[in-house]
Design a protein around this motif. Structure first.
Motif, PDB file in Angstrom:
ATOM      1  N   LEU A 415       0.839  -1.321  -0.090  1.00 30.60           N
ATOM      2  CA  LEU A 415      -0.127   0.068  -0.116  1.00 30.60           C
ATOM      3  C   LEU A 415       0.901   1.195   0.128  1.00 30.60           C
ATOM      4  N   VAL A 422      -5.973   1.053  -4.495  1.00 27.57           N
ATOM      5  CA  VAL A 422      -5.934  -0.139  -4.394  1.00 27.57           C
ATOM      6  C   VAL A 422      -5.915  -0.927  -5.750  1.00 27.57           C
ATOM      7  N   SER A 426      -3.843  -4.196  -5.515  1.00 23.03           N
ATOM      8  CA  SER A 426      -4.416  -5.636  -5.877  1.00 23.03           C
ATOM      9  C   SER A 426      -3.837  -6.448  -7.045  1.00 23.03           C
ATOM     10  N   ARG A 433      -9.857  -7.251  -6.687  1.00 20.44           N
ATOM     11  CA  ARG A 433     -10.004  -6.138  -5.694  1.00 20.44           C
ATOM     12  C   ARG A 433     -10.745  -6.436  -4.473  1.00 20.44           C
ATOM     13  N   TYR A 437      -9.614  -6.229  -0.990  1.00 22.98           N
ATOM     14  CA  TYR A 437     -10.415  -5.447   0.155  1.00 22.98           C
ATOM     15  C   TYR A 437     -10.757  -6.712   1.454  1.00 22.98           C
ATOM     16  N   SER A 447      -6.899   1.689   3.070  1.00 23.25           N
ATOM     17  CA  SER A 447      -6.182   2.299   1.825  1.00 23.25           C
ATOM     18  C   SER A 447      -5.731   3.855   2.144  1.00 23.25           C
TER      19      SER A 447
END
Ligand SMILES: Nc1ncnc2c1ncn2[C@@H]1O[C@H](COP(=O)(O)OP(=O)(O)OP(=O)(O)O)[C@@H](O)[C@H]1O
Ligand SMILES: [Mg+2]
Length: 454
Positions: A415, A422, A426, A433, A437, A447
């Motif tokens: 991150l 994101v 990812s 995604r 999450y 994020s």
């Protein structure tokens, strides 16, 4: 001051060497046992190593090779007993800088050390790596120095020209798509189309129409008929990525294509015939999926004709220096920067990392460093800023705890690198995604906390 690692199972000689080296102005660290030497190399940087060829539990050559997995460019001087020239020559072939026969003149040793260090200074690392690059491998854009990857290339060369279905398995980021393309490019079908689809990226109904096409009016919104990917790939090659995510009904249709080369487009009663070669890839254990009834056993055997296993990067760390050179060149060109190399410490850091995201993670690490550096040699602090946990920390935890904590460190690093983006994170992690999450949620990460101020 240059730092030298000395490994010998003769305590007296070891002491003597230490005194001599120190009086010549070097810093010397001694190890009686192989494990001590490895531990030392993991914790500190050495400019050179002196290794006795006949160690107690193992020979010096294999120790040297292991040290080179941690410090790939460290020159090693081998000490041999009189009459073992053959093994000394063997050691040179395997990457030793030079050897000395016992008993030796202290002067000779110091001379060899000076030469090795001087040589190291002169040959810039890039040049050093170029030499390695010349080694045998036939596929231009696949970097493969390790025995494991050389074997993979051999299999590819052997089977590319056949018509057989290829089954590529490997963790995320190990190069499955790259290998699939290489097989296609080396095949007789290279002038026909190559069609690739990620079976996990689409919902089931969409995947079906994408693969097999549909008739006009087959579903609401189908105002005209459309050809599917199998038809587009006619005469060529189709790459079904993440085949483990295909639903059972679609699996049945794919099986039929493999068996009879025929299928019905969605909403059509007209059988279509195709001639395609299939390459499939998975990062899941499909045998496991078969046992659970999630994947058809008959299809599994149909696609599992030529299996190719891509080993995770942590099992082939010898590939790291070459991959680094490859990516330095790639991103240097892209960003119009002339990056020569990494500092030895930065390289050591890469060699010690666990690489859960495999080659993609390494590629990402180098891209970041090239983007951020102001120098032509990348310093250590631009590499993997979040330190991986050491084994000592991990050994106090259960495997699950260790994995979880590692996962969290990895996510934070990712991150940070992506500035809280994101979709980028990812993608780099090789996750969807939604799954990504879920992972963030599991570790209580947000994020937004990683977004950089504009
Ligand atoms: N041996 C290699 N030499 C050079 N580049 C490599 C090598 N292996 C992988 N790469 C690069 O690493 C990245 C990831 O590779 P690729 O997309 O083929 O992995 P993958 O196994 O398909 O990953 P995923 O399972 O996440 O889809 C790509 O940019 C690829 O070019
Ligand atoms: Mg892929």
């Amino acid at each position: 001051m240059s730092k030298i690692l000395v490994v010998d199972d003769d305590r007296n000689l070891l002491e003597l060497l230490k005194i001599r080296l120190e009086s010549a102005g070097y810093q010397a660290v001694t190890a009686l046992k192989e494990e001590e030497a490895i531990e030392a190399a993991k914790k500190q940087f050495f400019d050179l190593a002196i290794v006795d060829l006949q160690l107690l539990s193992r020979d010096g050559i294999s120790l040297m090779e292991e040290l080179h997995l941690i410090l790939p460019e460290m020159p090693v001087i081998i000490l041999t007993a009189y009459g073992t020239i053959e093994s000394a020559v063997e050691a040179i072939k395997k990457g030793a800088y030079s050897y000395l026969t016992k008993p030796f003149e202290p002067r000779d040793l110091l001379h060899q050390i000076e030469k090795a260090l001087e040589n190291r200074r002169l040959t810039s690392e890039v040049k050093n790596l170029r030499g390695l690059l010349k080694e045998r491998y036939d596929f231009d854009n696949i970097v493969a120095r390790s025995g494991k990857m050389q074997k993979v290339l051999e299999i590819i060369a052997q089977i590319a020209k056949t018509e057989s279905t290829v089954y590529i398995e490997g963790e995320s980021g190990t190069g499955k798509e790259l290998v699939a393309k290489a097989i296609y490019l080396a095949s007789e079908r290279k002038n026909k189309s190559f069609v690739a689809i990620n079976c996990a990226a689409l919902p089931e109904s969409l995947l079906e129409t994408k693969l097999f096409g549909h008739e006009k009016g087959a579903f609401t919104g189908a105002i005209r008929s459309a050809k599917g990917l199998f038809t587009q790939a006619h005469g060529g090659t189709i790459f079904l990525d993440e085949i483990g995510d295909m639903s059972l009904p679609i699996q049945a249709k794919v099986l039929r294509v493999l068996q009879e080369r025929k299928f019905y487009p969605v909403g059509s009663e007209q059988l279509v015939e195709v001639d395609v070669r299939m390459i499939v890839a998975t990062n899941k254990n499909l045998e496991h999926q078969v046992k659970q009834g999630l994947f058809r056993e008959d299809l599994f055997y149909r696609i599992h004709v030529i299996p190719i296993h891509l080993p995770p990067l942590r099992e082939r760390k010898e590939d790291i220096p070459l991959l680094v050179e490859h990516f330095l060149k790639k991103f240097g060109q892209q960003m119009k920067k002339e990056i020569k190399s990494l500092t030895p410490m930065a390289m050591q850091k890469l060699m010690l990392h666990h690489w859960p995201g495999n080659v993609r993670e390494l590629e990402n690490t180098i891209e970041y460093a090239v983007a951020m550096t102001h120098q032509d040699t990348i310093p250590e602090d631009l590499i993997l800023q979040t330190q991986p946990e050491t084994i000592t920390d991990a050994s106090l935890k259960t495997l699950k705890e260790a994995k979880d904590s590692y996962e969290k460190t990895y996510l934070i690093h990712l991150l940070e690198t992506c500035g809280g983006n994101v979709s980028k994170a990812s993608k780099l992690a090789g996750k969807y995604r939604a799954d990504f999450y879920d992972l963030l949620k599991k570790h209580g990460l947000k994020s937004e906390d990683f977004k950089k101020p504009q």
